[in-house]
Design a protein around this motif. Structure first.
Motif, PDB file in Angstrom:
ATOM      1  N   PRO A   1      -8.977   2.274 -11.026  1.00 20.74           N
ATOM      2  CA  PRO A   1      -9.237   1.948  -9.625  1.00 20.74           C
ATOM      3  C   PRO A   1      -7.995   1.959  -8.737  1.00 20.74           C
ATOM      4  CG  PRO A   1     -10.351   0.403 -11.076  1.00 20.74           C
ATOM      5  CD  PRO A   1      -9.474   1.252 -11.941  1.00 20.74           C
ATOM      6  N   ASN A   2      -6.829   1.751  -9.308  1.00 26.38           N
ATOM      7  CA  ASN A   2      -5.606   1.720  -8.497  1.00 26.38           C
ATOM      8  C   ASN A   2      -4.820   3.031  -8.585  1.00 26.38           C
ATOM      9  OD1 ASN A   2      -4.762   1.446 -11.120  1.00 26.38           O
ATOM     10  ND2 ASN A   2      -3.217  -0.099 -10.692  1.00 26.38           N
ATOM     11  N   GLN A   3      -5.505   4.148  -8.804  1.00 26.36           N
ATOM     12  CA  GLN A   3      -4.855   5.446  -8.886  1.00 26.36           C
ATOM     13  C   GLN A   3      -5.538   6.446  -7.956  1.00 26.36           C
ATOM     14  OE1 GLN A   3      -5.401   6.337 -13.063  1.00 26.36           O
ATOM     15  NE2 GLN A   3      -3.288   5.784 -13.503  1.00 26.36           N
TER      16      GLN A   3
ATOM     17  N   SER B   1      -4.091  -3.460  -6.815  1.00 30.72           N
ATOM     18  CA  SER B   1      -5.370  -4.068  -7.210  1.00 30.72           C
ATOM     19  C   SER B   1      -6.564  -3.146  -6.985  1.00 30.72           C
ATOM     20  CB  SER B   1      -5.590  -5.377  -6.445  1.00 30.72           C
ATOM     21  OG  SER B   1      -5.816  -5.102  -5.074  1.00 30.72           O
ATOM     22  N   GLY B   2      -6.332  -1.984  -6.354  1.00 28.16           N
ATOM     23  CA  GLY B   2      -7.423  -1.033  -6.130  1.00 28.16           C
ATOM     24  C   GLY B   2      -7.981  -1.044  -4.721  1.00 28.16           C
ATOM     25  N   ARG B   3      -7.390  -1.828  -3.811  1.00 27.79           N
ATOM     26  CA  ARG B   3      -7.814  -1.794  -2.406  1.00 27.79           C
ATOM     27  C   ARG B   3      -7.486  -0.417  -1.837  1.00 27.79           C
ATOM     28  NH1 ARG B   3      -4.466  -4.096   1.945  1.00 27.79           N
ATOM     29  NH2 ARG B   3      -5.627  -3.607   3.809  1.00 27.79           N
ATOM     30  N   LYS B   4      -8.374   0.138  -1.027  1.00 31.73           N
ATOM     31  CA  LYS B   4      -8.192   1.491  -0.509  1.00 31.73           C
ATOM     32  C   LYS B   4      -8.328   1.533   1.002  1.00 31.73           C
ATOM     33  CE  LYS B   4      -9.969   3.528  -4.741  1.00 31.73           C
ATOM     34  NZ  LYS B   4     -10.013   2.329  -5.529  1.00 31.73           N
ATOM     35  N   GLY B   5      -7.560   2.432   1.617  1.00 29.75           N
ATOM     36  CA  GLY B   5      -7.652   2.649   3.050  1.00 29.75           C
ATOM     37  C   GLY B   5      -8.884   3.463   3.390  1.00 29.75           C
TER      38      GLY B   5
ATOM     39  N   PRO C   1       0.845  -1.194   0.000  1.00 29.73           N
ATOM     40  CA  PRO C   1       0.000   0.000   0.000  1.00 29.73           C
ATOM     41  C   PRO C   1       0.881   1.245   0.000  1.00 29.73           C
ATOM     42  CG  PRO C   1       0.001  -1.003   2.173  1.00 29.73           C
ATOM     43  CD  PRO C   1       0.798  -1.907   1.271  1.00 29.73           C
ATOM     44  N   THR C   2       0.455   2.263  -0.723  1.00 29.82           N
ATOM     45  CA  THR C   2       1.227   3.502  -0.787  1.00 29.82           C
ATOM     46  C   THR C   2       0.299   4.708  -0.767  1.00 29.82           C
ATOM     47  OG1 THR C   2       1.225   3.457  -3.195  1.00 29.82           O
ATOM     48  CG2 THR C   2       3.130   2.502  -2.110  1.00 29.82           C
ATOM     49  N   VAL C   3       0.840   5.811  -0.286  1.00 32.02           N
ATOM     50  CA  VAL C   3       0.168   7.102  -0.342  1.00 32.02           C
ATOM     51  C   VAL C   3       1.257   8.175  -0.265  1.00 32.02           C
ATOM     52  CG1 VAL C   3      -0.302   7.189   2.159  1.00 32.02           C
ATOM     53  CG2 VAL C   3      -1.636   8.588   0.594  1.00 32.02           C
ATOM     54  N   PRO C   4       1.337   9.083  -1.247  1.00 33.92           N
ATOM     55  CA  PRO C   4       2.412  10.077  -1.237  1.00 33.92           C
ATOM     56  C   PRO C   4       2.139  11.219  -0.266  1.00 33.92           C
ATOM     57  CG  PRO C   4       1.037  10.379  -3.161  1.00 33.92           C
ATOM     58  CD  PRO C   4       0.521   9.158  -2.460  1.00 33.92           C
TER      59      PRO C   4
END
Length: 94
Positions: free
Chosen positions: A47-49, A30-34, A5-8
């Motif tokens: 979905p993964n952006q 895969s598009g999973r989100k926090g 998982p990433t977030v800038p």
């Protein structure tokens, strides 16, 4: 499950709260989100952006890095970190 998982998160910039890279705002390949995931609306977004807005209103050298909860240090060591420079083209350097 084997995704990173990433977030800038950018340092020194004036950003809107949603574009600041909240630790629980991550997403995966895969598009999973926090639970605090945020993205501006963008017509061709997958979905993964995520789309963030940085106003870039001042000159300087700024740095960004991954900010995901509990794994920031691992992602930074893995290379998810960088710098960028904002230069005012109206200022001549002699």
């Amino acid at each position: 499950m084997n995704e990173v998982p990433t977030v800038p998160h950018a340092h020194g910039l004036e950003t809107e709260m949603g574009s600041d890279g909240q630790p629980m705002g991550f997403w995966t390949k895969s598009g999973r989100k926090g639970p605090l995931y945020f993205s501006l609306n963008y017509q061709n977004k997958k979905p993964n952006q995520a789309v963030y807005r940085y106003h870039n209103t001042k000159e300087g050298l700024f740095w960004y890095h991954d900010h995901t909860m509990s794994i920031t240090r691992l992602n930074v060591y893995a290379g998810l970190v960088g710098f960028y420079e904002i230069v005012d083209p109206l200022i001549s350097i002699e």
